[in-house]
Design a protein around this motif. Structure first.
Motif, PDB file in Angstrom:
ATOM      1  N   ASN A 201      -1.762 -25.319   5.821  1.00  0.00           N
ATOM      2  CA  ASN A 201      -1.630 -23.834   5.470  1.00  0.00           C
ATOM      3  C   ASN A 201      -0.402 -23.324   6.103  1.00  0.00           C
ATOM      4  N   VAL A 202       0.394 -23.944   6.861  1.00  0.00           N
ATOM      5  CA  VAL A 202       1.613 -23.352   7.446  1.00  0.00           C
ATOM      6  C   VAL A 202       3.025 -23.345   6.499  1.00  0.00           C
ATOM      7  N   ASP A 203       3.878 -22.646   6.910  1.00  0.00           N
ATOM      8  CA  ASP A 203       4.993 -22.775   6.093  1.00  0.00           C
ATOM      9  C   ASP A 203       6.111 -23.667   6.501  1.00  0.00           C
ATOM     10  N   VAL A 204       6.033 -23.928   7.723  1.00  0.00           N
ATOM     11  CA  VAL A 204       7.113 -25.055   8.287  1.00  0.00           C
ATOM     12  C   VAL A 204       6.196 -26.203   9.198  1.00  0.00           C
ATOM     13  N   VAL A 205       6.857 -27.091   9.080  1.00  0.00           N
ATOM     14  CA  VAL A 205       6.269 -28.426   9.875  1.00  0.00           C
ATOM     15  C   VAL A 205       7.305 -28.942  10.817  1.00  0.00           C
ATOM     16  N   LEU A 206       7.377 -29.205  12.083  1.00  0.00           N
ATOM     17  CA  LEU A 206       8.252 -29.728  12.873  1.00  0.00           C
ATOM     18  C   LEU A 206       7.584 -30.930  13.475  1.00  0.00           C
ATOM     19  N   TYR A 207       8.136 -32.203  13.155  1.00  0.00           N
ATOM     20  CA  TYR A 207       7.679 -33.266  13.531  1.00  0.00           C
ATOM     21  C   TYR A 207       8.739 -34.298  14.220  1.00  0.00           C
ATOM     22  N   ASP A 208       8.186 -35.384  14.816  1.00  0.00           N
ATOM     23  CA  ASP A 208       8.931 -36.196  15.428  1.00  0.00           C
ATOM     24  C   ASP A 208       8.606 -37.728  15.201  1.00  0.00           C
ATOM     25  N   HIS A 209       8.971 -38.714  15.503  1.00  0.00           N
ATOM     26  CA  HIS A 209       8.737 -40.054  15.108  1.00  0.00           C
ATOM     27  C   HIS A 209       7.427 -40.504  15.558  1.00  0.00           C
ATOM     28  N   LEU A 210       6.814 -39.780  16.389  1.00  0.00           N
ATOM     29  CA  LEU A 210       5.465 -40.198  17.027  1.00  0.00           C
ATOM     30  C   LEU A 210       4.379 -39.756  16.076  1.00  0.00           C
ATOM     31  N   ILE A 211       4.544 -38.949  15.265  1.00  0.00           N
ATOM     32  CA  ILE A 211       3.759 -38.413  14.153  1.00  0.00           C
ATOM     33  C   ILE A 211       3.699 -39.461  13.261  1.00  0.00           C
ATOM     34  N   ALA A 217       1.383 -37.395   5.415  1.00  0.00           N
ATOM     35  CA  ALA A 217       1.088 -37.395   4.408  1.00  0.00           C
ATOM     36  C   ALA A 217       0.045 -36.199   3.811  1.00  0.00           C
ATOM     37  N   LEU A 218      -0.573 -35.696   5.088  1.00  0.00           N
ATOM     38  CA  LEU A 218      -1.552 -34.458   4.637  1.00  0.00           C
ATOM     39  C   LEU A 218      -0.740 -33.107   4.539  1.00  0.00           C
ATOM     40  N   VAL A 219       0.478 -33.260   4.910  1.00  0.00           N
ATOM     41  CA  VAL A 219       1.304 -31.978   4.858  1.00  0.00           C
ATOM     42  C   VAL A 219       1.573 -31.831   3.367  1.00  0.00           C
ATOM     43  N   PRO A 220       1.262 -30.775   2.697  1.00  0.00           N
ATOM     44  CA  PRO A 220       1.377 -30.403   1.220  1.00  0.00           C
ATOM     45  C   PRO A 220       3.070 -30.428   1.130  1.00  0.00           C
ATOM     46  N   LYS A 221       3.174 -30.745  -0.202  1.00  0.00           N
ATOM     47  CA  LYS A 221       4.512 -31.045  -0.604  1.00  0.00           C
ATOM     48  C   LYS A 221       5.496 -29.637  -0.811  1.00  0.00           C
ATOM     49  N   HIS A 222       4.899 -28.736  -0.778  1.00  0.00           N
ATOM     50  CA  HIS A 222       5.627 -27.371  -0.893  1.00  0.00           C
ATOM     51  C   HIS A 222       5.978 -26.850   0.586  1.00  0.00           C
ATOM     52  N   THR A 223       5.428 -27.684   1.724  1.00  0.00           N
ATOM     53  CA  THR A 223       5.634 -27.247   2.994  1.00  0.00           C
ATOM     54  C   THR A 223       7.094 -27.621   3.595  1.00  0.00           C
ATOM     55  N   LEU A 224       7.705 -26.991   4.219  1.00  0.00           N
ATOM     56  CA  LEU A 224       9.146 -27.265   4.755  1.00  0.00           C
ATOM     57  C   LEU A 224       8.747 -28.366   5.739  1.00  0.00           C
ATOM     58  N   LEU A 247      12.090 -20.702  17.135  1.00  0.00           N
ATOM     59  CA  LEU A 247      12.741 -19.532  17.053  1.00  0.00           C
ATOM     60  C   LEU A 247      13.243 -19.137  15.898  1.00  0.00           C
ATOM     61  N   HIS A 248      13.984 -20.093  15.192  1.00  0.00           N
ATOM     62  CA  HIS A 248      14.645 -19.497  13.923  1.00  0.00           C
ATOM     63  C   HIS A 248      13.777 -19.298  12.682  1.00  0.00           C
ATOM     64  N   TYR A 249      12.833 -20.109  12.581  1.00  0.00           N
ATOM     65  CA  TYR A 249      11.656 -20.041  11.560  1.00  0.00           C
ATOM     66  C   TYR A 249      10.924 -18.613  11.686  1.00  0.00           C
ATOM     67  N   ALA A 250      10.694 -18.643  13.330  1.00  0.00           N
ATOM     68  CA  ALA A 250       9.669 -17.390  13.495  1.00  0.00           C
ATOM     69  C   ALA A 250      10.385 -16.175  13.110  1.00  0.00           C
ATOM     70  N   LYS A 254       7.624 -16.648   9.386  1.00  0.00           N
ATOM     71  CA  LYS A 254       7.145 -17.903   9.096  1.00  0.00           C
ATOM     72  C   LYS A 254       5.892 -18.254   9.861  1.00  0.00           C
ATOM     73  N   LYS A 255       4.960 -18.998   9.093  1.00  0.00           N
ATOM     74  CA  LYS A 255       3.650 -19.763  10.001  1.00  0.00           C
ATOM     75  C   LYS A 255       4.251 -21.050  10.398  1.00  0.00           C
ATOM     76  N   ILE A 256       4.557 -21.651  11.520  1.00  0.00           N
ATOM     77  CA  ILE A 256       5.031 -22.923  11.873  1.00  0.00           C
ATOM     78  C   ILE A 256       4.152 -23.730  12.745  1.00  0.00           C
ATOM     79  N   ALA A 257       4.022 -25.018  12.417  1.00  0.00           N
ATOM     80  CA  ALA A 257       3.198 -25.970  13.188  1.00  0.00           C
ATOM     81  C   ALA A 257       4.178 -27.071  13.845  1.00  0.00           C
ATOM     82  N   ARG A 258       4.183 -26.926  15.109  1.00  0.00           N
ATOM     83  CA  ARG A 258       4.908 -27.967  15.885  1.00  0.00           C
ATOM     84  C   ARG A 258       4.181 -29.019  16.106  1.00  0.00           C
ATOM     85  N   LEU A 259       4.196 -30.140  15.504  1.00  0.00           N
ATOM     86  CA  LEU A 259       3.169 -31.192  15.697  1.00  0.00           C
ATOM     87  C   LEU A 259       3.328 -32.260  16.760  1.00  0.00           C
TER      88      LEU A 259
END
Length: 425
Positions: A201-211, A217-224, A247-250, A254-259
Motif C-alpha cells: 500500500n505504499v507509493d515508493v519502495v526502496l530496496y537493496d540486493h539483500l531483498i 514480487a509482492l510489490v504492486p506494479k504501480h509502486t515506484l 527525504l526527497h520522496y517524503a 509520499k508513503k515510503i517503505a524502506r525494505l
C-alpha cells in the motif's frame, strides 16, 4: 441531485425530536462535535440521557419549539413531519427529516474527528455508507499532530507571518510517512502480516540486493521501486544518499517503505535512518522482521541455544563503517556453553581464523556457514575453525557464520533420523 453548499454554522441551536435509536445516532454526532441540543420525546433512550441534560419527556407539540432554528425530526412519524413542514412555511428554520432527503434543508455529513482541521463528506443523502467510507479515507490522510500544527499556524497568522509555499512544503512532509520494514531472511511467507500490508500500500519502495526476488514480487506494479544497492564490491548508494532519497520522496508527501533485510535494528542501519527522519519531524514507523542471526541457523536445524549445548548467544558483525574489520568478539569463542553468530563475516574468514588461533581458540571448535537462508539456493556448511577458510571458499553471500557446540546438534539430529530410517526396515 439537488445543488448544495456545505457551510459551517456558528452558535447552533438544535432541537432533536425523537428518542429512539435513530435519534441516538444524531445525538452522538452532535455530542461528538460539542454542539448543544435539546431533546423532546415521549420515550428517550438511556444512552441519549448521557449525551445531554436538556431532555423533555413528552409528546412533541409545535409550541415546544423555542429559539431553535435547526430542527431534526428523528421520530419516523409522518404526522410530526407534516406539522413541521407546515410550521416551516411561516418560520425561518432548517429542517432535517431523517431518511427523507426530499424534506431536508440540510444533510448530516460524515465528519472526521472534531479538531481545527475537520473534513465533512456528503453523498447528498444518497448513501451515508459511501460518505462514511470516504470520510475514513480522508481521516487516514490527516496527521495525528495536526492540531498542534494548526495552533502554531494560527499564531503565525496573528503576527502576519503567512507563506503559502512554506506551508505547502511543511504539509507534504507531514502527510508523508516512512516505514522501515523488516523483511526477514527472504522467504515471503516469513514476512509479518503488517509488513506485507505496508508493502502492498505504499507509493515508493526502496530496496537493496539483500531483498529477495520473491519479496519484490509482492510489490504492486504501480509502486515506484528504487534500487539503492549497498552490495559489497559494487558502486552503490551510500547511507547518506539513501537518507537523502527517503527525504526527497517524503517532501512529495509520499508513503515510503524502506525494505530492510532481517530486522531493521539488527546491524541494519535502521537506527541511523530513524534518527535522520525523526530530526526532520517525519512520521516514521519501524516494522520488526525476523533476524537472520536467529532464523538462519534455524533453517539449518542449528539452535542458537539448547540444553547441554549453549545457555546463551551473542550476535556480532565482522564489518564496521569504512570497510573496517571487527574482531573484538573473538575471545567469546573460548566461552563454554555459548554460541556466537557472526553477520557480514564471510569475506573476513581468514582474519577471523587467524585471530582465533592467535588467541588460543581450539582449532576443532565446531562452526557452520548458512548462505541464502530460506531461499531456493540455500546452502549449509558444517566444519571446524581449522578447515573453515578452505571449506567456505565457495559459499555465496548473504551468509552468516555460527560458532559453538550447537553446530553439532545438527549431526546428532541426523544420527537420530538415520536410526529411525534403519528401524523401519
Amino acid at each position: 441531485m439537488p445543488s448544495t453548499l456545505p457551510i459551517l454554522l456558528k452558535d447552533q441551536k438544535v432541537l432533536l425530536i425523537g428518542g429512539g435509536n435513530v435519534a441516538l445516532q444524531k445525538a452522538e454526532v452532535l455530542a461528538d462535535n460539542e454542539i448543544k441540543f435539546r431533546v423532546i420525546s415521549q420515550e428517550i433512550n438511556s444512552a441519549i440521557e448521557k449525551l445531554t441534560d436538556k431532555l423533555i419527556q413528552k409528546e412533541f407539540k409545535l409550541k415546544d419549539i423555542g429559539e431553535e432554528y435547526i430542527i431534526i425530526d428523528a421520530t419516523g412519524n409522518p404526522k410530526v413531519t407534516k406539522k413541521l413542514l407546515k410550521y416551516k412555511k411561516k418560520h425561518q428554520i432548517l429542517l432535517n427529516v431523517v431518511d427523507q432527503p426530499k424534506y431536508c434543508d440540510f444533510y448530516f455529513m460524515a465528519l472526521t474527528k472534531n479538531r481545527p482541521l475537520q473534513i465533512a463528506v456528503s453523498s447528498n443523502g444518497a448513501s451515508p455508507t459511501a460518505a462514511k467510507y470516504f470520510r475514513d479515507q480522508c481521516e487516514a490522510m490527516i496527521p495525528e499532530d495536526i492540531t498542534a500544527y494548526l495552533v502554531q499556524k494560527q499564531k503565525e497568522r496573528d503576527h502576519g507571518l503567512i507563506c503559502i509555499q512554506d506551508t505547502i512544503k511543511e504539509l507534504k512532509f507531514k502527510s508523508s510517512k516512512v516505514y522501515l520494514v523488516g523483511c526477514g531472511i527472504g522467504d515471503p511467507e516469513l514476512l509479518t502480516l503488517k509488513a506485507y500490508k505496508i508493502i502492498q500500500n505504499v507509493d515508493v519502495v526502496l530496496y537493496d540486493h539483500l531483498i529477495s526476488n520473491d519479496i519484490m514480487a509482492l510489490v504492486p506494479k504501480h509502486t515506484l521501486k528504487v534500487f539503492v544497492g549497498k552490495q559489497k564490491g559494487y558502486h552503490s548508494k551510500s547511507q547518506d544518499e539513501i537518507n537523502a532519497l527517503i527525504l526527497h520522496y517524503a517532501s512529495q508527501g509520499k508513503k515510503i517503505a524502506r525494505l530492510k533485510s532481517g530486522d531493521p535494528f539488527v546491524f541494519g542501519r535502521g537506527a541511523e535512518e530513524l534518527m535522520v527522519l525523526t530530526q526532520q519531524h517525519i512520521d516514521t514507523e519501524v516494522i520488526p522482521g525476523i533476524s537472520s542471526s536467529i532464523s538462519a541457523p534455524l533453517m539449518g536445524n542449528i539452535p542458537v541455544t539448547a540444553r547441554g549445548y549453549a545457555s546463551g548467544f551473542t550476535v556480532v558483525s565482522a564489518h564496521l563503517r569504512g570497510n573496517r574489520i571487527n574482531l573484538d568478539w573473538i575471545d567469546l569463542l573460548a566461552k563454554e556453553n555459548h554460541t556466537v553468530v557472526v553477520l557480514m563475516g564471510l569475506s573476513r574468514i581468514k582474519e577471523i581464523v587467524d585471530e582465533a588461533i592467535k588467541l588460543g581458540i581450539s582449532s576443532h571448535k565446531p562452526c557452520a556457514v548458512i548462505s541464502n537462508a530460506s531461499r531456493p539456493d540455500q546452502k549449509i556448511l558444517t566444519t571446524t575453525i581449522e578447515h573453515l577458510q578452505r571449506d567456505a571458499e565457495d559459499m555465496p553471500r548473504p551468509a552468516i557464520i555460527v560458532f559453538g557446540d550447537v553446530v553439532t546438534f545438527k549431526t546428532q539430529l541426523t544420527g537420530v533420523e538415520n536410526e529411525q530410517i534403519a528401524a523401519s526396515f
